[in-house]
Design a protein around this motif. Structure first.
Motif, PDB file in Angstrom:
ATOM      1  N   ALA A  74       0.865  -1.189   0.000  1.00 59.35           N
ATOM      2  CA  ALA A  74       0.000   0.000   0.000  1.00 59.35           C
ATOM      3  C   ALA A  74       0.895   1.230   0.000  1.00 59.35           C
ATOM      4  CB  ALA A  74      -0.920   0.009   1.212  1.00 59.35           C
ATOM      5  N   PRO A  75       0.477   2.298  -0.676  1.00 67.56           N
ATOM      6  CA  PRO A  75       1.311   3.504  -0.701  1.00 67.56           C
ATOM      7  C   PRO A  75       1.243   4.264   0.622  1.00 67.56           C
ATOM      8  CG  PRO A  75      -0.735   3.883  -1.885  1.00 67.56           C
ATOM      9  CD  PRO A  75      -0.735   2.435  -1.500  1.00 67.56           C
ATOM     10  N   VAL A  76       2.309   4.979   0.920  1.00 67.04           N
ATOM     11  CA  VAL A  76       2.338   5.882   2.076  1.00 67.04           C
ATOM     12  C   VAL A  76       1.656   7.176   1.647  1.00 67.04           C
ATOM     13  CG1 VAL A  76       3.770   7.089   3.756  1.00 67.04           C
ATOM     14  CG2 VAL A  76       4.458   4.830   2.906  1.00 67.04           C
ATOM     15  N   GLU A  77       0.488   7.441   2.187  1.00 64.34           N
ATOM     16  CA  GLU A  77      -0.304   8.600   1.789  1.00 64.34           C
ATOM     17  C   GLU A  77      -0.157   9.735   2.787  1.00 64.34           C
ATOM     18  OE1 GLU A  77      -3.908   5.818  -0.068  1.00 64.34           O
ATOM     19  OE2 GLU A  77      -4.269   7.125   1.642  1.00 64.34           O
ATOM     20  N   ARG A  78      -0.466  10.916   2.320  1.00 62.51           N
ATOM     21  CA  ARG A  78      -0.570  12.089   3.198  1.00 62.51           C
ATOM     22  C   ARG A  78      -2.051  12.427   3.302  1.00 62.51           C
ATOM     23  NH1 ARG A  78       4.271  14.621   4.242  1.00 62.51           N
ATOM     24  NH2 ARG A  78       3.129  16.421   5.030  1.00 62.51           N
ATOM     25  N   ARG A  79      -2.599  12.310   4.508  1.00 64.55           N
ATOM     26  CA  ARG A  79      -4.021  12.563   4.700  1.00 64.55           C
ATOM     27  C   ARG A  79      -4.252  13.128   6.089  1.00 64.55           C
ATOM     28  NH1 ARG A  79      -7.585   7.309   4.723  1.00 64.55           N
ATOM     29  NH2 ARG A  79      -6.682   7.069   2.631  1.00 64.55           N
ATOM     30  N   VAL A  80      -5.422  13.709   6.255  1.00 67.39           N
ATOM     31  CA  VAL A  80      -5.836  14.234   7.559  1.00 67.39           C
ATOM     32  C   VAL A  80      -6.510  13.107   8.326  1.00 67.39           C
ATOM     33  CG1 VAL A  80      -7.265  15.920   8.760  1.00 67.39           C
ATOM     34  CG2 VAL A  80      -6.111  16.562   6.636  1.00 67.39           C
ATOM     35  N   LEU A  81      -5.955  12.750   9.467  1.00 65.44           N
ATOM     36  CA  LEU A  81      -6.528  11.679  10.261  1.00 65.44           C
ATOM     37  C   LEU A  81      -7.880  12.100  10.831  1.00 65.44           C
ATOM     38  CD1 LEU A  81      -3.498  10.240  12.259  1.00 65.44           C
ATOM     39  CD2 LEU A  81      -4.703   9.191  10.363  1.00 65.44           C
ATOM     40  N   ALA A  82      -8.798  11.149  10.881  1.00 61.16           N
ATOM     41  CA  ALA A  82     -10.096  11.420  11.508  1.00 61.16           C
ATOM     42  C   ALA A  82      -9.876  11.811  12.962  1.00 61.16           C
ATOM     43  CB  ALA A  82     -10.988  10.186  11.414  1.00 61.16           C
ATOM     44  N   SER A  83     -10.415  12.978  13.335  1.00 64.52           N
ATOM     45  CA  SER A  83     -10.123  13.519  14.663  1.00 64.52           C
ATOM     46  C   SER A  83     -11.271  13.373  15.648  1.00 64.52           C
ATOM     47  CB  SER A  83      -9.755  15.005  14.554  1.00 64.52           C
ATOM     48  OG  SER A  83     -10.788  15.723  13.893  1.00 64.52           O
ATOM     49  N   ALA A  84     -12.405  12.800  15.221  1.00 64.59           N
ATOM     50  CA  ALA A  84     -13.531  12.641  16.139  1.00 64.59           C
ATOM     51  C   ALA A  84     -13.171  11.661  17.251  1.00 64.59           C
ATOM     52  CB  ALA A  84     -14.771  12.159  15.393  1.00 64.59           C
ATOM     53  N   PRO A 134      -9.569  19.844  12.717  1.00 65.19           N
ATOM     54  CA  PRO A 134      -8.696  18.939  11.951  1.00 65.19           C
ATOM     55  C   PRO A 134      -7.298  19.514  11.797  1.00 65.19           C
ATOM     56  CG  PRO A 134     -10.829  19.232  10.871  1.00 65.19           C
ATOM     57  CD  PRO A 134     -10.757  20.251  11.972  1.00 65.19           C
ATOM     58  N   ASP A 135      -6.300  18.610  11.887  1.00 64.41           N
ATOM     59  CA  ASP A 135      -4.910  19.009  11.709  1.00 64.41           C
ATOM     60  C   ASP A 135      -4.544  18.986  10.226  1.00 64.41           C
ATOM     61  OD1 ASP A 135      -4.629  19.223  14.477  1.00 64.41           O
ATOM     62  OD2 ASP A 135      -4.157  17.089  14.659  1.00 64.41           O
ATOM     63  N   ALA A 136      -3.267  19.332   9.943  1.00 68.36           N
ATOM     64  CA  ALA A 136      -2.784  19.286   8.572  1.00 68.36           C
ATOM     65  C   ALA A 136      -2.568  17.835   8.144  1.00 68.36           C
ATOM     66  CB  ALA A 136      -1.480  20.077   8.461  1.00 68.36           C
ATOM     67  N   ALA A 137      -2.474  17.622   6.834  1.00 63.88           N
ATOM     68  CA  ALA A 137      -2.239  16.281   6.305  1.00 63.88           C
ATOM     69  C   ALA A 137      -0.851  15.797   6.707  1.00 63.88           C
ATOM     70  CB  ALA A 137      -2.373  16.283   4.784  1.00 63.88           C
ATOM     71  N   VAL A 138      -0.754  14.539   7.096  1.00 66.40           N
ATOM     72  CA  VAL A 138       0.511  13.943   7.550  1.00 66.40           C
ATOM     73  C   VAL A 138       0.691  12.602   6.856  1.00 66.40           C
ATOM     74  CG1 VAL A 138       0.484  15.097   9.792  1.00 66.40           C
ATOM     75  CG2 VAL A 138      -0.674  12.904   9.532  1.00 66.40           C
ATOM     76  N   PRO A 139       1.952  12.108   6.751  1.00 70.02           N
ATOM     77  CA  PRO A 139       2.151  10.764   6.181  1.00 70.02           C
ATOM     78  C   PRO A 139       1.537   9.706   7.093  1.00 70.02           C
ATOM     79  CG  PRO A 139       4.211  12.022   6.225  1.00 70.02           C
ATOM     80  CD  PRO A 139       3.225  12.784   7.041  1.00 70.02           C
ATOM     81  N   VAL A 140       0.785   8.797   6.490  1.00 65.58           N
ATOM     82  CA  VAL A 140       0.145   7.726   7.256  1.00 65.58           C
ATOM     83  C   VAL A 140       0.345   6.411   6.523  1.00 65.58           C
ATOM     84  CG1 VAL A 140      -1.595   9.242   8.290  1.00 65.58           C
ATOM     85  CG2 VAL A 140      -2.097   8.080   6.141  1.00 65.58           C
ATOM     86  N   VAL A 141       0.309   5.316   7.293  1.00 69.44           N
ATOM     87  CA  VAL A 141       0.372   3.965   6.737  1.00 69.44           C
ATOM     88  C   VAL A 141      -0.758   3.160   7.358  1.00 69.44           C
ATOM     89  CG1 VAL A 141       2.859   4.060   6.377  1.00 69.44           C
ATOM     90  CG2 VAL A 141       1.954   3.142   8.522  1.00 69.44           C
ATOM     91  N   PRO A 142      -1.229   2.114   6.677  1.00 71.23           N
ATOM     92  CA  PRO A 142      -2.230   1.236   7.304  1.00 71.23           C
ATOM     93  C   PRO A 142      -1.669   0.602   8.573  1.00 71.23           C
ATOM     94  CG  PRO A 142      -2.112   0.848   4.935  1.00 71.23           C
ATOM     95  CD  PRO A 142      -0.956   1.737   5.275  1.00 71.23           C
ATOM     96  N   ASP A 143      -2.525   0.365   9.539  1.00 76.18           N
ATOM     97  CA  ASP A 143      -2.085  -0.253  10.784  1.00 76.18           C
ATOM     98  C   ASP A 143      -1.439  -1.607  10.541  1.00 76.18           C
ATOM     99  OD1 ASP A 143      -3.095   1.927  12.109  1.00 76.18           O
ATOM    100  OD2 ASP A 143      -4.986   0.958  12.659  1.00 76.18           O
TER     101      ASP A 143
END
Length: 434
Positions: free
Chosen positions: A108-118, A332-341
């Protein structure tokens, strides 16, 4: 007639039998050593596959066992080849692309996204103590009548609560009424002073207006606001002293909700954070409000911090003591690099991921993780975005990395310092699928 000697014949027979046994033992021993020598010879002259020399075959479940030809291992697993040129590059592990495809290794690609903050946390509805009013006796008196005889009785603003017989109040009222018809300036000043004295003694203008005349006249106390009598501390005929609490009236137009926030989530919640509250007793309804403040103490048992939320309750549907579910929605924060758990492999010292670099090449990279939400985990350090990480089949690649020494080089803190991150079990993928 003499018999032939028996001993020489027995000795000859025993000798022949011993020679036969030695021959059988030698034959069996030679057979048991033959595969080992053949294995060594085959390892030295192993066949080539795809232009690469195969050193041996092994089972990924038991990588320390080596075999001189392909096939099924004793555990019933299909064995994979170990090539002579694998692991030549530092931190690089190579696996046959066909094996990768057969084992279903997914990336899976390393994406930059805004994590769900709820954030969803439990909460409890309590009284708004800012709407609590204590009804007390300002002077020594006797409770002659109680209009409210039980706790948790609802009252309206101005409704009578109790009647008190108080000589001090009666004398002050008589003095005030004696000066009502005064015309002179001095008399009017005395009348004003008498009225101030009544207010100091705790009588409101409504109490003064409704008071009766006479030495035995009782003073009626009225509810200062609409609400519920939460405590009732006296009974009819009881003598009370100045300052004694008679009852407490608490308003219900607004209520407090105390939500228990985990310490990791408390850092993202601030005063003014919007919330949505639902209550099991009122299905289909939701209440909107904001966080008023974060209470400064942390519960020593649950290690949670309480957030105080103020909710409007115009129809009185929310009652103190109800259990509520509170959804907080931080900015919501800024987009950050994320990977699947599933891509994370956690050890006792750090967390790493396996990068897929194409053509069957893989590399272990140490990362520092942050918040997790919605099946993704924030990467604080180690990845920038755009890389491909392995999300299933990490067990095979971990085995190859252990064989080639890539993990030992990764764990060499003198060559590459890595921040520590806690994890469940060494070498076990976090949610990965082998």
């Amino acid at each position: 007639m003499k018999r032939a000697p028996v001993k020489p014949a027995l000795m000859i027979f025993a000798g022949v039998l011993l020679v036969a046994v030695l021959l059988v033992v030698g034959y069996l021993g030679g057979r048991s050593r033959a595969p080992a020598s053949a294995s060594a010879g085959n390892a030295a002259s192993a066949p080539e596959a795809g232009g690469k020399k195969v050193l041996y075959w092994y089972d990924t479940m038991v990588p320390q066992q080596h075999f001189d030809k392909p096939g099924l291992s004793p555990m019933g697993m299909q064995m994979v080849p170990k090539y002579a040129d694998e692991g030549a590059a530092k931190d690089i592990v190579r696996i046959d692309p066909a094996t990768v495809q057969n084992l279903g290794v997914r990336t899976a690609p390393v994406e930059r996204r805004v994590l769900a903050s709820a954030i969803r946390v439990p909460g409890t509805i309590t009284w708004n103590l800012r709407q609590a009013t204590i009804i007390s006796a300002r002077v020594d008196a006797v409770v002659s009548k109680l209009d409210v005889r039980a706790p948790y009785t609802e009252v309206k603003a101005g409704e009578p609560l109790a009647e008190l017989l108080a000589p001090q109040w009666n004398s002050a009222l008589a003095e005030y009424r004696a000066l009502e018809q005064a015309r002179s300036a001095d008399a009017r000043e005395l009348r004003s002073a008498a009225r101030q004295r009544l207010q100091v003694l705790g009588l409101t203008p409504a109490d003064i207006q409704s008071s009766r005349h006479g030495a035995g006249a009782a003073i009626t106390l009225h509810a200062p606001q609409a609400g519920v009598v939460t405590t009732l501390d006296v009974r009819e005929g009881q003598r009370v002293t100045a300052g004694q609490t008679l009852m407490t009236v608490n308003g219900l137009s607004t209520v407090w909700i105390e939500a228990a926030l985990p310490q990791a989530a408390a850092g993202t919640v601030r005063s003014g954070t919007p919330v949505v509250v639902t209550v099991d007793a009122l299905p289909g309804r939701s209440f909107h409000g904001t966080v008023e403040t974060l209470l400064p103490d942390v519960d020593a048992v649950t290690r949670t911090q309480r957030a105080r939320i103020v909710l409007d309750n115009p129809d009185g549907a929310l009652s103190p003591g109800m259990f509520a579910t509170v959804q907080l929605n931080p900015t919501p924060d800024a987009a950050v690099p994320v990977v699947p758990d599933d891509a994370l492999i956690a050890t006792g010292t750090h967390t790493r991921v396996i990068l897929a670099e194409g053509d069957g090449h893989f590399r272990a990279v140490s990362v520092r993780i942050g918040r997790a939400a919605g099946g993704y985990t924030e990467i604080l350090d180690g990845l920038a975005g755009g890389e491909k990480v392995v999300v299933s089949g990490q067990f095979l690649i971990d085995s190859e990395a252990s064989l080639s020494g890539a993990l030992e080089r990764l764990n060499d803190t003198t060559a590459k310092p890595v921040p520590a991150a806690s994890a469940p079990m060494p070498g076990m993928p976090m949610g990965g699928k082998p």
